[in-house]
Design a protein around this motif. Structure first.
Motif, PDB file in Angstrom:
ATOM      1  N   TRP A   1       0.821  -1.206   0.000  1.00  0.00           N
ATOM      2  CA  TRP A   1       0.000   0.000   0.000  1.00  0.00           C
ATOM      3  C   TRP A   1       0.853   1.255   0.000  1.00  0.00           C
ATOM      4  O   TRP A   1       0.455   2.289  -0.541  1.00  0.00           O
ATOM      5  N   THR A   2       2.038   1.179   0.611  1.00  0.00           N
ATOM      6  CA  THR A   2       2.941   2.336   0.558  1.00  0.00           C
ATOM      7  C   THR A   2       3.403   2.572  -0.879  1.00  0.00           C
ATOM      8  O   THR A   2       3.450   3.711  -1.355  1.00  0.00           O
TER       9      THR A   2
ATOM     10  N   GLU B   1       2.626   5.882  -3.225  1.00  0.00           N
ATOM     11  CA  GLU B   1       3.622   6.665  -3.970  1.00  0.00           C
ATOM     12  C   GLU B   1       3.167   6.901  -5.393  1.00  0.00           C
ATOM     13  O   GLU B   1       3.319   7.986  -5.942  1.00  0.00           O
ATOM     14  N   CYS B   2       2.627   5.820  -5.996  1.00  0.00           N
ATOM     15  CA  CYS B   2       2.132   5.961  -7.369  1.00  0.00           C
ATOM     16  C   CYS B   2       0.985   6.940  -7.431  1.00  0.00           C
ATOM     17  O   CYS B   2       0.912   7.783  -8.333  1.00  0.00           O
TER      18      CYS B   2
ATOM     19  N   PHE C   1      -8.920  13.001  -6.973  1.00  0.00           N
ATOM     20  CA  PHE C   1      -8.667  11.568  -7.045  1.00  0.00           C
ATOM     21  C   PHE C   1      -7.326  11.191  -6.448  1.00  0.00           C
ATOM     22  O   PHE C   1      -7.181  10.119  -5.869  1.00  0.00           O
ATOM     23  N   ARG C   2      -6.383  12.100  -6.573  1.00  0.00           N
ATOM     24  CA  ARG C   2      -5.116  11.835  -5.903  1.00  0.00           C
ATOM     25  C   ARG C   2      -5.364  11.713  -4.409  1.00  0.00           C
ATOM     26  O   ARG C   2      -4.919  10.789  -3.754  1.00  0.00           O
TER      27      ARG C   2
ATOM     28  N   ALA D   1      -5.147   4.335   0.303  1.00  0.00           N
ATOM     29  CA  ALA D   1      -3.881   3.688   0.652  1.00  0.00           C
ATOM     30  C   ALA D   1      -3.569   3.911   2.127  1.00  0.00           C
ATOM     31  O   ALA D   1      -3.180   2.989   2.847  1.00  0.00           O
ATOM     32  N   ASP D   2      -3.786   5.133   2.597  1.00  0.00           N
ATOM     33  CA  ASP D   2      -3.506   5.446   3.998  1.00  0.00           C
ATOM     34  C   ASP D   2      -4.347   4.612   4.948  1.00  0.00           C
ATOM     35  O   ASP D   2      -3.839   4.084   5.934  1.00  0.00           O
TER      36      ASP D   2
END
Lengths: 435, 437
Positions: A425-426, A430-431, B395-396, B403-404
């Motif tokens: 997930w890290t 980044e992506c 979206f970023r 992800a977080d």
């Protein structure tokens, strides 16, 4: 003695002769850890190196496919004497025969269990097949583990039949039958009967039986739920693979965001794929639990044997007490208990003095024999309790050690899984940040 | 207002086609208004945007919007010094009356703009009021992309309209809506926004609103005009929106599926831990380790629950919002097509008449139409570019947020398992419960 290919009607699938070179090629060797203080394992390395399919005619003359396992033995080091490197093939039913022999011959020992005959508690429907290579492989490991358990047992490792099982192929079965162990086996009916009727079993054994029932229940449940958890975890990971695909499609219509999305998608694919290894590792943990689940049967067997010996002692003692009372009645002439004889003598006349004397003589003899029997049974029971309890303590220590190790390795697996998750997930994050 | 001579629609706004950037790319280059309009720019200030008599501003000249855009482009993001209007939506409160129960939100405005009488306002508004505002914006600024509101209707019985989670999700969406409007170079000067932010009592004149809505839509759903040549960039926009909507739909489905799978995993996990506790009860040496494992799993369950909640609350609503956004954008594109079609038809009719009577002047309604088309195109174009920027940012943020959440989940589980290892190894027993982050 070199490995024989077994009974003449057996044909090896796909192979005519197994040369030693081919054996070397195929060997998946799992070397054994030498346990301290054991006699056999100190001298001998034992491994179940391989599994192979065979066809043959079974007892009802029908063709069947079965698996055989290659048992290899070799000396621990160059200095060990009396051991020559050897190998032979055995099938599962022979392991069963060996175990039954040990159970009957050493009823005070908690004998290690064999791995599952059929795949029962599975997390993935695919591995429910006995011929499935993963199942066969896990069974191979389980059989090796069984041999190590026996070889490291202070009592069992000295057994000759066991030694021949490992080293001599010819006529092993006949030798086992010749020991007549089957005659010594207690019938199940007898054991159940004893369990119901025994009056004063040793409290520790009652507790042990109770414990083994509880352990069986809880481990069964644990294994079932674990399998379901594994199933669900699989689902969670695999669905993330869909992100991989959609991010890729999406990146095609974007200008700026495209690259970031595309690479993030690859990480999602990697994440989805990682669950296979994770669950494969967890199977090992499940197998460790299963061994102890099956061990509960052995515990109960020892408890049953105790109940039986105790019951027999009680029967013999009861018989003695009966005889004593009969003697007393005969001597004093009083009939305290109702008996048919008493009634008939009342009706049809008393016995003569000679008859009474004769009876007394018989009774005396019986009393003597009875007392001997009680003494014998007492010794037997005491002996059994003593030796059984030593082995039970040994088993308890082994169980605590093994299961603690199992829990630790399970925790280590979980930690590794979490770290991998964080990593993936890290990377994905980044992506995303580069979008 | 600039007097534009009727010319064929080769470009949108003042720019020739070759100079137009690809609609799918964010505008990097500054959109400069063409030379003949530049001198007018300085004289047209922001005041002209809001006509005091309430006339809709769709006829505002493109120059003013592009000059504003100019100003915007020079300061890349609006968080810079140019922002002079700050709005916040917070503090939801439940109101119970005999007629109904509803939630109001506090709307706080801080501004230095002269259009506002005071520098600061605090009012309370309910969803209805936001809905009113959006309708008014759509009506009065039909050439612009109006940000979406969170969904209006919720199935009673399925969703609790007064639950903390629902209210919070809605509040966030309303806050976003208002901020987007406040950041928009044209919309933020709309009189209805002003009323919304400042008026004590929103005299909504709903009846009137309905009427004007009908009127406008009639204007723009001009029937029967067939569009001849849609400029390629607007076709590209339409195509992109279609494909993007599709992808969003897929992502929404995947996210929902993941949440479902995680919930089922959680259910099993909640059964799994307690079995270790049961087992611990019949053990001596192993009791400590087994109970350690059980409590560890309980912690992991909590972490997983939080993950699912976070994803439901943060991720899904934003996706849905964008789908709504895109729907309204497609409607605006359709309107643009209709305006262009009308212009083309009128132009053709005028050309035919010119053939018959060469001395006839160009009818004013054709000029008006052309104006409308060009203004529409310019507004749409600048809004589109801004939308693309916002979209990338949104979206970023959304995906890094996802992800977080997952990273946090794994970190919590990691901490739980690491803390149980010493318990299993029977070292000096440490805390078997982990501290939550």
């Amino acid at each position: 003695m070199m490995a024989d290919s077994g009974p003449k009607e057996v044909a090896v699938i796909g192979n005519t002769e197994l040369t030693s070179a081919e054996l070397d090629n195929n060997i998946i060797n799992t070397m054994v850890e030498i346990e301290k203080g054991t006699s056999l394992l100190r001298k001998m390395e034992i491994s179940v190196a391989e599994a192979e399919k065979r066809t043959g005619k079974n007892t009802v003359n029908m063709q069947e496919i079965y698996t055989v396992y290659l048992i290899e033995t070799r000396p621990v080091d160059a200095l060990t004497e009396g051991i020559t490197p050897d190998s032979l093939w055995r099938r599962y039913s022979e392991f069963e025969l060996l175990r039954n022999y040990l159970l009957v011959t050493y009823p005070f020992v908690v004998v290690a269990p064999l791995p599952e005959k059929r795949a029962e508690i599975v997390w993935h429907k695919l591995s429910a097949d006995n011929m499935d290579p993963d199942f066969v492989e896990r069974r191979r490991v389980g059989l090796e583990n069984f041999l190590h358990r026996v070889a490291s047992h202070p009592v069992l490792c000295n057994d000759n039949i066991f030694y021949i099982f490992l080293t001599e192929d010819k006529d092993w079965k006949e030798m086992v039958y010749e020991t007549g162990f089957q005659a010594k086996a207690d019938s199940r009916l007898k054991a159940v009967n004893a369990a119901f009727r025994v009056k004063n079993p040793d409290g520790r054994f009652t507790e042990l039986k109770h414990y083994s029932d509880e352990l069986q229940t809880v481990l069964s449940q644990l294994l079932r739920v674990r399998a379901r958890v594994a199933d669900r975890l699989y689902g969670v990971y695999k669905v993330h693979g869909n992100y991989g695909r959609v991010f890729s499609e999406w990146s095609a219509i974007e200008k700026e965001m495209g690259d970031g999305l595309q690479s993030a998608g690859h990480h999602m694919d990697a994440y989805a794929a990682s669950v296979d290894d994770i669950l494969e590792e967890e199977e090992h943990y499940a197998d460790q639990l299963k061994e102890y689940l099956f061990y509960t049967d052995a515990l109960r067997a020892v408890c049953r044997k105790h109940e039986l010996t105790q019951f027999e002692l009680e029967m013999v003692a009861l018989d003695l007490a009966c005889k004593k009372q009969q003697k007393e009645e005969l001597v004093t002439g009083t009939v305290r208990t109702f008996s048919l004889k008493g009634m008939t003598s009342k009706l049809f006349g008393q016995e003569t003095a000679e008859q009474r004397e004769a009876k007394l003589q018989v009774l005396e003899q019986q009393l003597k024999e009875g007392e001997e029997a009680v003494k014998e049974k007492n010794t037997e029971t005491d002996e059994f309790v003593k030796t059984a309890w030593v082995d039970i303590e040994r088993f308890k220590d082994q169980k605590d050690r093994d299961l603690k190790e199992a829990l630790i390795s399970y925790a280590v697996m979980q930690i590794s899984m979490c770290k991998k998750g964080i990593q993936v997930w890290t990377n994905a994050k980044e992506c995303f940040n580069k979008m | 207002m600039s007097a534009c001579t009727p010319k064929s629609l080769a470009s949108s706004g003042q720019k020739p086609i070759q100079e137009m950037c690809h609609p799918l790319g964010a505008e990097e280059a500054v959109l400069t208004p063409s030379p003949d309009v530049r001198n007018i720019t300085s004289s047209i200030g922001e005041k002209d945007q809001i006509l005091p008599n309430g006339t809709p501003v769709e006829t505002s000249s493109p120059s003013s919007s592009s000059s504003l855009l100019n100003r915007l482009q020079l300061d890349d993001d609006l968080d810079g010094e140019t922002r002079d209007l700050f709005v916040t939506v917070d503090d939801p409160k439940k109101h119970v009356s005999t007629m109904e129960t509803y939630i109001t939100y506090r709307v706080v405005t801080k501004t230095t703009r002269v259009e506002f009488d005071l520098p600061e306002y605090t009012v309370r508004r309910r969803y209805q009021d936001f809905d009113w505002l959006r309708t008014k914006l759509e009506d009065s600024q039909p050439t612009h992309l109006i940000p979406p509101l969170p969904e209006k209707f919720v199935m009673k019985g399925v969703v609790d309209r007064f639950s903390e989670e629902f209210v919070e999700t809605r509040r966030k969406a309303l806050d976003k809506f208002l901020k987007r409007v406040a950041d928009h170079p044209v919309l933020s000067f709309n009189e209805h926004l002003n009323s919304f932010l400042s008026a004590k009592d929103l005299n909504k004149r709903q009846g009137l609103a309905l009427l004007s809505k009908m009127g406008e839509s009639v204007k723009y759903v001009t029937g029967g005009y067939k569009l001849r040549g849609r400029p390629v960039e607007f076709s590209a926009m339409g195509d992109y929106l279609d494909m993007f909507t599709q992808k969003l739909g897929t992502i929404d489905r995947i996210a929902q599926r993941i949440i479902k799978e995680q919930s089922e995993y959680l259910a099993e996990l909640k059964e799994y831990g307690p079995v270790y506790t049961t087992w611990a009860a019949s053990e001596a040496e192993l009791q400590g380790p087994l109970e350690g494992v059980a409590s560890c799993m309980a912690n992991c369950s909590i972490a997983l629950d939080e993950l699912t909640q976070d994803m439901s609350g943060d991720f899904l609503p934003v996706l849905r919002e964008y789908v709504l956004y895109i729907e309204s954008m497609k409607a605006v594109l359709k309107k643009r097509d209709n305006v262009q079609a009308e212009y083309e038809a009128k132009l053709e009719a005028a050309a035919l008449r010119k053939e018959e009577r060469p001395t006839a002047k160009v009818p004013t309604d054709v000029e008006k139409c052309q104006d409308r088309v060009e203004c529409f195109n310019a507004d749409l174009k600048s809004d589109w570019d801004q939308w693309q920027n916002n979209k990338t940012q949104d979206f970023r943020q959304l995906l890094t947020g996802m992800a977080d959440h997952n990273i946090q989940y794994y970190e919590k589980c990691l901490a739980a398992w690491e803390s149980v290892i010493p318990v299993l190894q029977d070292k000096q027993p440490q805390e078997t419960e982990t501290e939550e982050d």
